[in-house]
Design a protein around this motif. Structure first.
Motif, PDB file in Angstrom:
ATOM      1  N   TYR A   1       1.843  12.235  -0.047  1.00  9.54           N
ATOM      2  CA  TYR A   1       3.274  12.439   0.171  1.00  9.54           C
ATOM      3  C   TYR A   1       3.678  13.907   0.127  1.00  9.54           C
ATOM      4  CZ  TYR A   1       4.032   7.436  -0.307  1.00  9.54           C
ATOM      5  OH  TYR A   1       4.006   6.081  -0.126  1.00  9.54           O
ATOM      6  N   ARG A   2       2.926  14.703  -0.635  1.00 10.43           N
ATOM      7  CA  ARG A   2       3.259  16.116  -0.804  1.00 10.43           C
ATOM      8  C   ARG A   2       1.980  16.925  -0.868  1.00 10.43           C
ATOM      9  NH1 ARG A   2       8.472  17.887  -2.885  1.00 10.43           N
ATOM     10  NH2 ARG A   2       7.263  19.810  -3.052  1.00 10.43           N
ATOM     11  N   ASP A   3       1.730  17.751   0.139  1.00  9.76           N
ATOM     12  CA  ASP A   3       0.512  18.559   0.153  1.00  9.76           C
ATOM     13  C   ASP A   3       0.397  19.487  -1.050  1.00  9.76           C
ATOM     14  OD1 ASP A   3      -0.097  17.421   2.555  1.00  9.76           O
ATOM     15  OD2 ASP A   3       0.285  19.197   3.762  1.00  9.76           O
ATOM     16  N   ASP A   4       1.548  19.887  -1.593  1.00 13.07           N
ATOM     17  CA  ASP A   4       1.534  20.862  -2.682  1.00 13.07           C
ATOM     18  C   ASP A   4       1.407  20.195  -4.049  1.00 13.07           C
ATOM     19  OD1 ASP A   4       4.067  19.683  -2.426  1.00 13.07           O
ATOM     20  OD2 ASP A   4       5.084  21.418  -3.309  1.00 13.07           O
ATOM     21  N   ARG A   5       1.210  18.887  -4.095  1.00 17.08           N
ATOM     22  CA  ARG A   5       1.135  18.169  -5.366  1.00 17.08           C
ATOM     23  C   ARG A   5      -0.207  17.453  -5.490  1.00 17.08           C
ATOM     24  NH1 ARG A   5       6.538  17.682  -7.223  1.00 17.08           N
ATOM     25  NH2 ARG A   5       7.638  19.419  -6.226  1.00 17.08           N
ATOM     26  N   THR A   6      -0.604  17.230  -6.727  1.00 14.37           N
ATOM     27  CA  THR A   6      -1.831  16.501  -7.010  1.00 14.37           C
ATOM     28  C   THR A   6      -1.628  15.006  -6.790  1.00 14.37           C
ATOM     29  OG1 THR A   6      -3.461  15.997  -8.743  1.00 14.37           O
ATOM     30  CG2 THR A   6      -1.205  16.310  -9.451  1.00 14.37           C
ATOM     31  N   PRO A   7      -2.698  14.269  -6.460  1.00 11.44           N
ATOM     32  CA  PRO A   7      -2.584  12.819  -6.362  1.00 11.44           C
ATOM     33  C   PRO A   7      -2.715  12.125  -7.705  1.00 11.44           C
ATOM     34  CG  PRO A   7      -4.788  13.480  -5.764  1.00 11.44           C
ATOM     35  CD  PRO A   7      -4.016  14.754  -6.008  1.00 11.44           C
TER      36      PRO A   7
ATOM     37  N   VAL B   1      -6.416   5.079 -13.636  1.00 13.99           N
ATOM     38  CA  VAL B   1      -6.087   4.254 -12.476  1.00 13.99           C
ATOM     39  C   VAL B   1      -4.583   4.253 -12.243  1.00 13.99           C
ATOM     40  CG1 VAL B   1      -5.953   1.847 -11.673  1.00 13.99           C
ATOM     41  CG2 VAL B   1      -8.120   2.772 -12.487  1.00 13.99           C
ATOM     42  N   ARG B   2      -3.818   4.064 -13.313  1.00 10.54           N
ATOM     43  CA  ARG B   2      -2.370   3.897 -13.172  1.00 10.54           C
ATOM     44  C   ARG B   2      -1.659   5.176 -12.743  1.00 10.54           C
ATOM     45  NH1 ARG B   2      -1.768   2.166 -19.054  1.00 10.54           N
ATOM     46  NH2 ARG B   2      -3.871   3.044 -19.082  1.00 10.54           N
ATOM     47  N   ILE B   3      -2.086   6.331 -13.231  1.00 16.01           N
ATOM     48  CA  ILE B   3      -1.415   7.582 -12.859  1.00 16.01           C
ATOM     49  C   ILE B   3      -1.577   7.883 -11.373  1.00 16.01           C
ATOM     50  CG2 ILE B   3      -1.383  10.094 -13.215  1.00 16.01           C
ATOM     51  CD1 ILE B   3      -2.139   9.468 -16.179  1.00 16.01           C
ATOM     52  N   PRO B   4      -2.808   7.899 -10.820  1.00 13.24           N
ATOM     53  CA  PRO B   4      -2.904   8.143  -9.373  1.00 13.24           C
ATOM     54  C   PRO B   4      -2.274   7.030  -8.540  1.00 13.24           C
ATOM     55  CG  PRO B   4      -5.061   7.618 -10.308  1.00 13.24           C
ATOM     56  CD  PRO B   4      -4.138   7.848 -11.457  1.00 13.24           C
ATOM     57  N   ALA B   5      -2.316   5.782  -9.020  1.00 17.43           N
ATOM     58  CA  ALA B   5      -1.627   4.721  -8.289  1.00 17.43           C
ATOM     59  C   ALA B   5      -0.132   5.010  -8.214  1.00 17.43           C
ATOM     60  CB  ALA B   5      -1.874   3.370  -8.967  1.00 17.43           C
ATOM     61  N   ALA B   6       0.452   5.441  -9.335  1.00 17.61           N
ATOM     62  CA  ALA B   6       1.883   5.751  -9.362  1.00 17.61           C
ATOM     63  C   ALA B   6       2.208   6.911  -8.442  1.00 17.61           C
ATOM     64  CB  ALA B   6       2.306   6.072 -10.798  1.00 17.61           C
ATOM     65  N   TRP B   7       1.413   7.971  -8.495  1.00 11.28           N
ATOM     66  CA  TRP B   7       1.712   9.186  -7.746  1.00 11.28           C
ATOM     67  C   TRP B   7       1.347   9.095  -6.267  1.00 11.28           C
ATOM     68  CZ3 TRP B   7      -0.053  13.534 -11.669  1.00 11.28           C
ATOM     69  CH2 TRP B   7       0.878  13.574 -12.715  1.00 11.28           C
ATOM     70  N   CYS B   8       0.609   8.057  -5.884  1.00 11.20           N
ATOM     71  CA  CYS B   8       0.285   7.853  -4.472  1.00 11.20           C
ATOM     72  C   CYS B   8       0.946   6.608  -3.900  1.00 11.20           C
ATOM     73  CB  CYS B   8      -1.238   7.770  -4.280  1.00 11.20           C
ATOM     74  SG  CYS B   8      -2.101   9.321  -4.629  1.00 11.20           S
ATOM     75  N   GLY B   9       1.769   5.921  -4.707  1.00 14.29           N
ATOM     76  CA  GLY B   9       2.553   4.806  -4.203  1.00 14.29           C
ATOM     77  C   GLY B   9       1.754   3.566  -3.856  1.00 14.29           C
ATOM     78  N   VAL B  10       0.717   3.237  -4.674  1.00 17.62           N
ATOM     79  CA  VAL B  10      -0.076   2.040  -4.428  1.00 17.62           C
ATOM     80  C   VAL B  10      -0.160   1.212  -5.708  1.00 17.62           C
ATOM     81  CG1 VAL B  10      -1.425   3.163  -2.629  1.00 17.62           C
ATOM     82  CG2 VAL B  10      -2.286   3.169  -4.986  1.00 17.62           C
ATOM     83  N   PHE B  11      -0.777   0.057  -5.606  1.00 18.20           N
ATOM     84  CA  PHE B  11      -0.984  -0.814  -6.762  1.00 18.20           C
ATOM     85  C   PHE B  11      -2.261  -0.397  -7.485  1.00 18.20           C
ATOM     86  CE2 PHE B  11      -3.128  -4.598  -8.509  1.00 18.20           C
ATOM     87  CZ  PHE B  11      -2.190  -4.970  -9.462  1.00 18.20           C
ATOM     88  N   GLY B  12      -2.182  -0.273  -8.810  1.00 18.14           N
ATOM     89  CA  GLY B  12      -3.354   0.038  -9.613  1.00 18.14           C
ATOM     90  C   GLY B  12      -3.353  -0.784 -10.880  1.00 18.14           C
ATOM     91  N   LEU B  13      -4.482  -1.377 -11.208  1.00 18.80           N
ATOM     92  CA  LEU B  13      -4.592  -2.257 -12.371  1.00 18.80           C
ATOM     93  C   LEU B  13      -5.721  -1.823 -13.285  1.00 18.80           C
ATOM     94  CD1 LEU B  13      -4.013  -4.997 -13.902  1.00 18.80           C
ATOM     95  CD2 LEU B  13      -5.751  -6.000 -12.400  1.00 18.80           C
ATOM     96  N   LYS B  14      -5.405  -1.647 -14.566  1.00 12.63           N
ATOM     97  CA  LYS B  14      -6.408  -1.511 -15.620  1.00 12.63           C
ATOM     98  C   LYS B  14      -6.586  -2.864 -16.275  1.00 12.63           C
ATOM     99  CE  LYS B  14      -5.570  -0.570 -19.974  1.00 12.63           C
ATOM    100  NZ  LYS B  14      -6.449  -1.534 -20.725  1.00 12.63           N
TER     101      LYS B  14
ATOM    102  N   HIS C   1       6.617  12.017 -15.696  1.00 13.02           N
ATOM    103  CA  HIS C   1       7.119  13.024 -14.748  1.00 13.02           C
ATOM    104  C   HIS C   1       6.485  12.785 -13.395  1.00 13.02           C
ATOM    105  CE1 HIS C   1       3.267  15.130 -15.259  1.00 13.02           C
ATOM    106  NE2 HIS C   1       3.416  14.923 -16.545  1.00 13.02           N
ATOM    107  N   ARG C   2       6.999  13.466 -12.392  1.00 15.72           N
ATOM    108  CA  ARG C   2       6.479  13.332 -11.033  1.00 15.72           C
ATOM    109  C   ARG C   2       5.185  14.119 -10.898  1.00 15.72           C
ATOM    110  NH1 ARG C   2      11.781  15.448  -8.507  1.00 15.72           N
ATOM    111  NH2 ARG C   2      12.476  14.914 -10.612  1.00 15.72           N
ATOM    112  N   PRO C   3       4.457  13.982  -9.778  1.00 13.42           N
ATOM    113  CA  PRO C   3       3.209  14.730  -9.606  1.00 13.42           C
ATOM    114  C   PRO C   3       3.419  16.230  -9.761  1.00 13.42           C
ATOM    115  CG  PRO C   3       3.454  13.092  -7.878  1.00 13.42           C
ATOM    116  CD  PRO C   3       4.746  13.109  -8.622  1.00 13.42           C
ATOM    117  N   HIS C   4       2.518  16.866 -10.511  1.00 11.48           N
ATOM    118  CA  HIS C   4       2.600  18.314 -10.687  1.00 11.48           C
ATOM    119  C   HIS C   4       1.817  19.023  -9.587  1.00 11.48           C
ATOM    120  CE1 HIS C   4      -1.513  18.197 -12.199  1.00 11.48           C
ATOM    121  NE2 HIS C   4      -1.159  17.240 -13.040  1.00 11.48           N
TER     122      HIS C   4
END
Length: 392
Positions: free
Chosen positions: A104-110, A138-151, A310-313
């Motif tokens: 979603y944002r080239d300047d942010r981490t996934p 799993v949950r942090i990158p799922a949140a920051w990339c807008g997908v489903f992630g399950l631990k 917080h949002r992706p840094h």
């Protein structure tokens, strides 16, 4: 499934990787010839015949989850990016073309450490990726990339992490794909929870009692909860005689357990000497959190919170922010937890809503997440949004 369809699914995935990965850098390795060979030889009667999937990091192909998925007919197409050398923070990835970028944002981490897994799924390079989650990985990158992630529940599936903090997980573009995966990993009934005909009683805890949550992230997560409530997916249930649900900050407990203090006390009365010396206070706080969570899940089946504070840094690092603040309590307690897309901040960053259930409650999390996919007003997928390149 016909052989041509099996081969076609794998070829489509490989073609999308070839087209998109130079930009997003989600993969550390891609196994084109091996994937094609598997597609031509896999038993087409298997439940996941020809499903392309990615594994977390080059060692991921040796994981229990990867082995079970291959046995079910799924085809591994590559290893996704994980954090590279030279830094202690884990919310980034290093692919074969360079550092992994947020779709979603080239300047942010996934996010990370399942960085490439989330990006590969978000951009449609694969419909499914394996992950592991020791502090929200799993949950942090799922949140920051807008997908489903399950631990999954800690200890439910084999894990090489001797501390017991890390649990196997999956990331998927659609929840039914994750359900099919979990059926193969956990058994026939694991991912087959029926539709939630009645609203699921839930408690929403914006900061879990200790975290500092960005105001806009909190607002997006709360709006996601309200959509679920309005659609009859969840019913917010107050706790009788109590205020907001709160836990103690698990930070010190997580570090103590990671350092080898594995014996958690059974109650706040346990003394320091008997339970890890200097680690005793942290472990007692962890035991108190477990007690509070047992009490909560005895009353309601579902706990909701933002997935991250917080949002992706940016790619330079998180600074003094702990992306794990809302996630790692459930690595310490062992509860299953998922992130589902909740919406986006005004600058285009995805926000995840965290779902937590009692031990062994994966079926409930999958059912709520599946219902959430059909709620009107939910966030659009990456392919339907204009990405922001740098700045802002």
């Amino acid at each position: 499934m016909q052989r041509g369809a099996v081969v076609g699914r794998v070829e489509a995935s490989l073609a999308r990787i070839a087209r998109l990965d130079p930009e997003f850098r989600a993969f550390a390795e891609v196994w084109e010839e091996e994937a094609r060979s598997r597609a031509w030889s896999v038993d087409t009667a298997l439940p996941l015949a020809g499903l392309p999937f990615a594994v977390k990091g080059p060692s991921g192909i040796r994981s229990y989850a990867a082995g079970r998925l291959i046995e079910a007919g799924a085809v591994p197409v590559g290893a996704t990016a994980v954090p590279g050398p030279g830094t202690s923070w884990q919310t980034w990835g290093l692919g074969r073309y360079g550092r992994t970028v947020n779709p979603y944002r080239d300047d942010r981490t996934p996010g990370g450490s399942s960085a490439g897994a989330a990006v590969a799924v978000a951009t449609g390079m694969v419909p499914l990726a394996t992950g592991s989650d020791g502090a929200g990985s799993v949950r942090i990158p799922a949140a920051w990339c807008g997908v489903f992630g399950l631990k999954t529940t800690n200890g439910l599936l084999p894990s090489p992490d001797r501390t017991g903090l890390a649990a196997a997980g999956v990331l998927a573009r659609r929840v039914p794909v994750a359900e099919a995966c979990l059926r193969c990993l956990l058994g026939p009934g694991a991912g087959a929870c029926g539709p939630t005909e009645d609203a699921v009683p839930a408690v929403y805890a914006q900061d879990l009692g200790f975290a500092e949550v960005d105001d806009e992230v909190a607002a997006v997560a709360r709006a996601g909860v309200e959509r679920l409530r309005a659609a009859g997916v969840v019913r917010l249930a107050p706790l009788p005689g109590q205020g907001d649900f709160a836990l103690a900050d698990p930070r010190e407990a997580w570090f103590a357990i990671r350092a080898g203090a594995r014996d958690t006390p059974r109650g706040p009365e346990a003394d320091d000497a008997a339970h890890g010396g200097a680690a005793g206070p942290a472990l007692r706080a962890a035991a108190e959190n477990s007690r509070r969570l047992r009490g909560l899940f005895a009353r309601v089946p579902l706990l909701l919170s933002p997935a991250t504070p917080h949002r992706p840094h940016g790619h330079e690092g998180p600074g003094d922010q702990y992306s794990t603040a809302l996630a790692w309590a459930f690595n310490v307690s062992g509860h299953p937890a998922a992130s589902i897309p909740a919406g986006h901040t005004r600058d285009g960053c995805p926000v995840g809503l965290q779902l937590v259930a009692a031990h062994g409650g994966e079926r409930l999390l999958l059912a709520v997440a599946r219902a959430a996919e059909h709620v009107p007003g939910g966030p659009a997928g990456w392919s339907r949004r204009r990405r922001t390149h740098g700045g802002g």
